[in-house]
Motif scaffolding. Structure first.
Motif, PDB file in Angstrom:
ATOM      1  N   LYS A   1       2.274   5.666  -0.370  1.00  0.00           N
ATOM      2  CA  LYS A   1       1.614   6.967  -0.390  1.00  0.00           C
ATOM      3  C   LYS A   1       1.165   7.410  -1.776  1.00  0.00           C
ATOM      4  CE  LYS A   1       1.908   7.962   3.998  1.00  0.00           C
ATOM      5  NZ  LYS A   1       0.794   8.448   4.820  1.00  0.00           N
ATOM      6  N   ARG A   2       1.639   6.748  -2.803  1.00  0.00           N
ATOM      7  CA  ARG A   2       1.346   7.133  -4.185  1.00  0.00           C
ATOM      8  C   ARG A   2       1.743   8.584  -4.462  1.00  0.00           C
ATOM      9  NH1 ARG A   2       1.918   2.722  -5.562  1.00  0.00           N
ATOM     10  NH2 ARG A   2       0.463   1.395  -6.715  1.00  0.00           N
ATOM     11  N   VAL A   3       2.868   8.979  -3.890  1.00  0.00           N
ATOM     12  CA  VAL A   3       3.478  10.280  -4.138  1.00  0.00           C
ATOM     13  C   VAL A   3       4.736  10.034  -4.965  1.00  0.00           C
ATOM     14  CG1 VAL A   3       4.633  12.264  -3.065  1.00  0.00           C
ATOM     15  CG2 VAL A   3       2.564  11.298  -2.028  1.00  0.00           C
ATOM     16  N   VAL A   4       4.923  10.808  -6.016  1.00  0.00           N
ATOM     17  CA  VAL A   4       6.047  10.606  -6.929  1.00  0.00           C
ATOM     18  C   VAL A   4       7.348  11.105  -6.291  1.00  0.00           C
ATOM     19  CG1 VAL A   4       6.987  11.144  -9.210  1.00  0.00           C
ATOM     20  CG2 VAL A   4       4.508  10.853  -8.915  1.00  0.00           C
ATOM     21  N   PRO A   5       8.373  10.251  -6.174  1.00  0.00           N
ATOM     22  CA  PRO A   5       9.637  10.687  -5.562  1.00  0.00           C
ATOM     23  C   PRO A   5      10.567  11.358  -6.572  1.00  0.00           C
ATOM     24  CG  PRO A   5       9.717   8.329  -5.987  1.00  0.00           C
ATOM     25  CD  PRO A   5       8.366   8.801  -6.455  1.00  0.00           C
ATOM     26  N   ILE A   6      11.030  12.549  -6.229  1.00  0.00           N
ATOM     27  CA  ILE A   6      11.932  13.325  -7.072  1.00  0.00           C
ATOM     28  C   ILE A   6      13.168  13.684  -6.241  1.00  0.00           C
ATOM     29  CG2 ILE A   6      12.212  15.548  -8.273  1.00  0.00           C
ATOM     30  CD1 ILE A   6       9.287  15.331  -9.083  1.00  0.00           C
ATOM     31  N   LEU A   7      14.319  13.679  -6.861  1.00  0.00           N
ATOM     32  CA  LEU A   7      15.568  13.910  -6.142  1.00  0.00           C
ATOM     33  C   LEU A   7      16.186  15.261  -6.490  1.00  0.00           C
ATOM     34  CD1 LEU A   7      17.865  12.753  -4.319  1.00  0.00           C
ATOM     35  CD2 LEU A   7      18.933  11.920  -6.426  1.00  0.00           C
ATOM     36  N   LYS A   8      16.547  16.019  -5.461  1.00  0.00           N
ATOM     37  CA  LYS A   8      17.326  17.236  -5.670  1.00  0.00           C
ATOM     38  C   LYS A   8      18.770  16.820  -5.949  1.00  0.00           C
ATOM     39  CE  LYS A   8      19.349  21.175  -3.305  1.00  0.00           C
ATOM     40  NZ  LYS A   8      19.524  21.902  -2.047  1.00  0.00           N
ATOM     41  N   ILE A   9      19.324  17.275  -7.071  1.00  0.00           N
ATOM     42  CA  ILE A   9      20.674  16.837  -7.438  1.00  0.00           C
ATOM     43  C   ILE A   9      21.711  17.953  -7.423  1.00  0.00           C
ATOM     44  CG2 ILE A   9      19.829  14.925  -8.843  1.00  0.00           C
ATOM     45  CD1 ILE A   9      20.464  16.677 -11.324  1.00  0.00           C
ATOM     46  N   ASP A  10      21.281  19.223  -7.383  1.00  0.00           N
ATOM     47  CA  ASP A  10      22.289  20.286  -7.433  1.00  0.00           C
ATOM     48  C   ASP A  10      23.005  20.397  -6.085  1.00  0.00           C
ATOM     49  OD1 ASP A  10      21.208  22.755  -5.824  1.00  0.00           O
ATOM     50  OD2 ASP A  10      19.494  22.039  -6.975  1.00  0.00           O
ATOM     51  N   GLN A  11      24.204  20.914  -6.133  1.00  0.00           N
ATOM     52  CA  GLN A  11      25.043  21.059  -4.936  1.00  0.00           C
ATOM     53  C   GLN A  11      25.132  22.512  -4.489  1.00  0.00           C
ATOM     54  OE1 GLN A  11      26.313  18.189  -3.501  1.00  0.00           O
ATOM     55  NE2 GLN A  11      25.030  17.247  -5.096  1.00  0.00           N
ATOM     56  N   GLY A  12      24.087  23.262  -4.749  1.00  0.00           N
ATOM     57  CA  GLY A  12      24.055  24.667  -4.375  1.00  0.00           C
ATOM     58  C   GLY A  12      24.394  25.570  -5.548  1.00  0.00           C
ATOM     59  N   LEU A  13      24.436  26.864  -5.272  1.00  0.00           N
ATOM     60  CA  LEU A  13      24.637  27.863  -6.317  1.00  0.00           C
ATOM     61  C   LEU A  13      26.028  28.476  -6.241  1.00  0.00           C
ATOM     62  CD1 LEU A  13      21.190  29.684  -5.992  1.00  0.00           C
ATOM     63  CD2 LEU A  13      21.864  28.044  -7.773  1.00  0.00           C
ATOM     64  N   ALA A  14      26.568  28.765  -7.414  1.00  0.00           N
ATOM     65  CA  ALA A  14      27.844  29.468  -7.486  1.00  0.00           C
ATOM     66  C   ALA A  14      27.614  30.954  -7.186  1.00  0.00           C
ATOM     67  CB  ALA A  14      28.457  29.281  -8.869  1.00  0.00           C
ATOM     68  N   GLU A  15      28.694  31.710  -7.071  1.00  0.00           N
ATOM     69  CA  GLU A  15      28.585  33.149  -6.836  1.00  0.00           C
ATOM     70  C   GLU A  15      27.915  33.829  -8.031  1.00  0.00           C
ATOM     71  OE1 GLU A  15      29.393  34.849  -4.074  1.00  0.00           O
ATOM     72  OE2 GLU A  15      29.842  32.914  -3.124  1.00  0.00           O
ATOM     73  N   GLU A  16      27.227  34.929  -7.747  1.00  0.00           N
ATOM     74  CA  GLU A  16      26.532  35.647  -8.815  1.00  0.00           C
ATOM     75  C   GLU A  16      27.523  36.203  -9.834  1.00  0.00           C
ATOM     76  OE1 GLU A  16      23.702  39.592  -9.431  1.00  0.00           O
ATOM     77  OE2 GLU A  16      23.818  38.628  -7.452  1.00  0.00           O
ATOM     78  N   LYS A  17      27.176  36.037 -11.091  1.00  0.00           N
ATOM     79  CA  LYS A  17      27.979  36.576 -12.187  1.00  0.00           C
ATOM     80  C   LYS A  17      27.047  36.941 -13.323  1.00  0.00           C
ATOM     81  CE  LYS A  17      31.760  35.486 -15.384  1.00  0.00           C
ATOM     82  NZ  LYS A  17      32.727  34.447 -15.842  1.00  0.00           N
ATOM     83  N   ASP A  18      27.210  38.131 -13.863  1.00  0.00           N
ATOM     84  CA  ASP A  18      26.363  38.615 -14.963  1.00  0.00           C
ATOM     85  C   ASP A  18      24.878  38.508 -14.614  1.00  0.00           C
ATOM     86  OD1 ASP A  18      28.592  39.168 -16.557  1.00  0.00           O
ATOM     87  OD2 ASP A  18      28.643  37.124 -17.351  1.00  0.00           O
ATOM     88  N   GLY A  19      24.552  38.780 -13.356  1.00  0.00           N
ATOM     89  CA  GLY A  19      23.155  38.831 -12.955  1.00  0.00           C
ATOM     90  C   GLY A  19      22.500  37.488 -12.690  1.00  0.00           C
ATOM     91  N   VAL A  20      23.270  36.402 -12.715  1.00  0.00           N
ATOM     92  CA  VAL A  20      22.692  35.079 -12.477  1.00  0.00           C
ATOM     93  C   VAL A  20      23.582  34.278 -11.519  1.00  0.00           C
ATOM     94  CG1 VAL A  20      21.672  35.044 -14.781  1.00  0.00           C
ATOM     95  CG2 VAL A  20      23.871  33.932 -14.393  1.00  0.00           C
TER      96      VAL A  20
END
Length: 233
Positions: A175-194
């Motif tokens: 397909k000539r589409v560049v393969p990229i991998l999601k590596i994060d395992q989700g987000l932690a709880e919000e702290k200090d606005g992030v």
């Protein structure tokens, strides 16, 4: 004269090669311009014949021909896979297809696709249904590198096959589409606005597998919800 103008055409699966004419330029200038266009090769006439004369001795003619062939050959050399992918990501117009749904978003994506929760039992079957959906999209003839610059994959997709080939290999080679991998395992709880990414203790092993599978790069994210200097820092 505009570098990488034809990258979308080069990325189309129906295109074998894109050839560049010398356009009236001399060999030196034509080769310089060609070298700025990743994936194109020469089809030179005037620039190829530059310097060849009927009055030359066979030795001089051979020397000129050799210099012409070498210069044009070097300007036409095909880039490596990484170089080609980098050029597409940096310069080609188009978009990234986010096919990296995981966790709760997988179930939601399947519902929107028309797959009811009752159509599968457990995590493994859910991922099977999701892979079927992703494979249907990726193998469709309208999905190709002329418009889709890159596809972001979930780990489970990387580990599976599409069309009898490893997923990342199929996406790039067919397909000539560049393969990229999601590596994060989700987000932690919000702290200090992030919300920062959760810890990734198995990251090194995942990256090793990604390199072996032909993945170009990675995608991960944290979220800034409020302007909080401490959190952002």
């Amino acid at each position: 004269t505009q570098p990488n103008l034809y990258l979308p055409l080069i990325g189309h699966p129906c295109t074998l090669r894109v050839l560049a004419l010398s356009g009236g330029y001399g060999r030196e200038e034509a080769c310089k311009l060609l070298a700025q266009n990743t994936g194109m090769i020469a089809c030179f006439s005037r620039a190829f014949l530059d310097g060849m004369l009927v009055t030359q001795s066979e030795e001089d003619f051979t020397k000129t021909l050799d210099e012409s062939c070498e210069a044009i050959f070097q300007a036409s050399r095909s880039p490596g896979r990484k170089e080609m992918q980098l050029a597409k990501v940096r310069q080609q117009e188009g978009f990234f297809a986010a096919l990296d749904q995981s966790g709760g978003s997988t179930r939601q994506a399947l519902r929107r696709y028309g797959v009811d929760d009752k159509a599968y039992t457990g995590e493994a079957e859910m991922m099977d249904r999701m892979h079927e959906m992703r494979s249907r999209i990726i193998t469709n003839p309208k999905f190709d590198g002329s418009r889709v610059v890159a596809a972001i994959l979930f780990e489970a997709t990387m580990d599976r096959e599409i069309g009898g080939m490893p997923s990342a290999k199929f996406i790039w080679e067919m397909k000539r589409v560049v393969p990229i991998l999601k590596i994060d395992q989700g987000l932690a709880e919000e702290k200090d606005g992030v919300q920062l990414m959760k810890d990734m203790p198995a990251l090194d092993a995942l990256l090793d597998r990604a390199v072996a599978a032909g993945i170009f790069g990675t995608k991960e994210r944290s979220v800034i919800k409020h302007f909080n200097q401490q959190g952002i820092k």
